[in-house]
Design a protein around this motif. Sequence first.
Motif, short mmCIF file in Angstrom:
data_model
loop_
_atom_site.label_atom_id
_atom_site.label_comp_id
_atom_site.label_asym_id
_atom_site.label_seq_id
_atom_site.Cartn_x
_atom_site.Cartn_y
_atom_site.Cartn_z
N ASN A 215 0.53 -1.03 0.07
CA ASN A 215 -0.06 -0.18 0.01
C ASN A 215 0.89 0.93 0.37
N THR A 216 2.24 1.09 -0.52
CA THR A 216 2.50 2.96 -1.62
C THR A 216 3.29 2.94 -2.69
N VAL A 217 2.42 2.74 -2.84
CA VAL A 217 2.33 2.74 -4.47
C VAL A 217 2.58 4.82 -4.77
N PHE A 218 2.00 5.68 -4.52
CA PHE A 218 1.94 6.70 -4.12
C PHE A 218 3.25 7.26 -3.86
N SER A 219 4.11 6.86 -2.97
CA SER A 219 5.35 6.57 -2.18
C SER A 219 6.58 6.32 -3.63
N PHE A 220 5.96 5.36 -4.08
CA PHE A 220 6.59 4.31 -5.38
C PHE A 220 6.47 5.27 -6.40
N LEU A 221 5.24 6.93 -6.75
CA LEU A 221 5.79 6.86 -7.47
C LEU A 221 5.68 8.52 -7.63
N GLY A 222 6.70 8.29 -6.53
CA GLY A 222 6.92 9.81 -5.83
C GLY A 222 5.16 11.47 -6.20
N LEU A 223 4.50 10.66 -5.36
CA LEU A 223 3.15 11.30 -5.71
C LEU A 223 2.71 11.47 -3.81
N LYS A 224 2.03 12.34 -4.46
CA LYS A 224 1.08 12.50 -3.09
C LYS A 224 -0.09 11.75 -2.44
N PRO A 225 0.15 10.35 -1.45
CA PRO A 225 -1.27 9.45 -0.83
C PRO A 225 -2.05 10.76 -1.40
N GLN A 226 -3.37 9.65 -2.45
CA GLN A 226 -4.73 10.53 -3.01
C GLN A 226 -6.11 9.79 -1.61
#
Length: 107
Positions: free
Chosen positions: A89-100
């Motif tokens: 559950n860390t995809v947004f971090s992986f993508l360099g994005l803020k969590p939505q």
Amino acid sequence: MVVRVFVASSSPSVTIKKRQQDVVRFLEANKVEFEEVDITMSEEQRQWMYRNIPPENKPTQGNPLPPQIFNDDRYCGDYDCFFESKESNTVFSFLGLKPQPTSTAQP
């Protein structure tokens, strides 16, 4: 920032096709803006992808296989890295994005 997913539309590999679809479906379901870059249609894009994958992330033999994921010019990872981030559950971090916070879709 633009998430770019490098794919191969004419890959004979069923595994590669399924992995590409998995990444694209996840991004669409979570309303992440992204650009799909088909390396089979552009030698320039394919070479850019190869040049911008860090040496420690390249396979020991052959070329890196799609999907490969970038955020602008920053390399995020390949499908295995994406899958691990999805599982934790860390995809947004992986993508360099803020969590939505409104994002609940998990295809």
